[in-house]
Scaffold this motif. Sequence first.
Motif, PDB file in Angstrom:
ATOM      1  N   GLN A 179       0.825  -1.198   0.000  1.00  0.00           N
ATOM      2  CA  GLN A 179       0.000   0.000   0.000  1.00  0.00           C
ATOM      3  C   GLN A 179       0.865   1.255   0.000  1.00  0.00           C
ATOM      4  O   GLN A 179       0.556   2.232  -0.678  1.00  0.00           O
ATOM      5  N   GLN A 180       1.961   1.227   0.730  1.00  0.00           N
ATOM      6  CA  GLN A 180       2.875   2.369   0.757  1.00  0.00           C
ATOM      7  C   GLN A 180       3.497   2.596  -0.613  1.00  0.00           C
ATOM      8  O   GLN A 180       3.715   3.744  -1.033  1.00  0.00           O
ATOM      9  N   ALA A 181       3.743   1.506  -1.336  1.00  0.00           N
ATOM     10  CA  ALA A 181       4.314   1.612  -2.686  1.00  0.00           C
ATOM     11  C   ALA A 181       3.341   2.332  -3.627  1.00  0.00           C
ATOM     12  O   ALA A 181       3.754   3.079  -4.517  1.00  0.00           O
ATOM     13  N   VAL A 182       2.048   2.127  -3.423  1.00  0.00           N
ATOM     14  CA  VAL A 182       1.018   2.803  -4.225  1.00  0.00           C
ATOM     15  C   VAL A 182       1.076   4.310  -3.960  1.00  0.00           C
ATOM     16  O   VAL A 182       1.020   5.123  -4.884  1.00  0.00           O
ATOM     17  N   ILE A 183       1.196   4.670  -2.691  1.00  0.00           N
ATOM     18  CA  ILE A 183       1.221   6.079  -2.296  1.00  0.00           C
ATOM     19  C   ILE A 183       2.484   6.778  -2.804  1.00  0.00           C
ATOM     20  O   ILE A 183       2.463   7.970  -3.133  1.00  0.00           O
ATOM     21  N   ASP A 184       3.582   6.043  -2.882  1.00  0.00           N
ATOM     22  CA  ASP A 184       4.862   6.614  -3.299  1.00  0.00           C
ATOM     23  C   ASP A 184       5.109   6.552  -4.807  1.00  0.00           C
ATOM     24  O   ASP A 184       6.128   7.052  -5.295  1.00  0.00           O
ATOM     25  N   ALA A 185       4.198   5.943  -5.549  1.00  0.00           N
ATOM     26  CA  ALA A 185       4.408   5.718  -6.984  1.00  0.00           C
ATOM     27  C   ALA A 185       4.355   7.013  -7.802  1.00  0.00           C
ATOM     28  O   ALA A 185       3.834   8.039  -7.351  1.00  0.00           O
ATOM     29  N   LYS A 186       4.888   6.949  -8.991  1.00  0.00           N
ATOM     30  CA  LYS A 186       4.812   8.068  -9.926  1.00  0.00           C
ATOM     31  C   LYS A 186       3.418   8.078 -10.544  1.00  0.00           C
ATOM     32  O   LYS A 186       2.908   7.034 -10.942  1.00  0.00           O
TER      33      LYS A 186
END
Length: 219
Positions: free
Chosen positions: A26-33
């Motif tokens: 979920q954090q990867a989604v928030i940090d994505a381009k």
Amino acid sequence: MNKLIMTLAVILFFSCQNNAQSKEKQQAVIDAKPIEVPIKDGKAKAYFASGCFWCVEAVFESVKGVEESISGYAGGHTNNPTYQSTSNSYIKDHAEAVEVIYDPKIVSFETLVDVYFASQNPTQVNGQGPDKGYQYRSIIFYQNEAQKKIIEKKKAALAKKLNAKIAAEVYPFQKFWVGEDYHQDYEKRNPNQSYIRNVSIPRLNRFKAKMPQVLKENH
């Protein structure tokens, strides 16, 4: 007894492990381009989450320049989410969201953000009205830096005006998953359903009273 304790310990271990993996994804989604959706046939798309998508869909479809609003899911990390999987409060994943198809020559993204905030309780965390849970959290999705600046500016101004923390999260747009057919135009097709009568229509009417200048003539 020892066997039972061991079984419970194993279950707890894997549950914690899955939870940690879910948070990481979920954090990867928030940090994505962010991914920018190109304008097609003169129409742009914007994405919002704000409680029950039946309510949000009806609000945006009442706005001049909006061609259509589609109910679905966004903001999470799993593929092919469903209403059932999204409703699982133990999994931090997608939110109920809408895809707003609009004519940028008639209504701007900036105005759509105003519509978004005017149609909700901006300080309610993880829900709107009686709908409570992670899947009902408020999110505004941006597709580029210009949109992100608009969102953050309006969010900060609203926080100052209300002297309160604004609940809406700001996510880079990644993907929108269209919801099940029976969710589409639900308010329009089910005007006498109890939730629609008692929650959705009153929410729409409160928004209309706040921003009559943006409404379509037939609304």
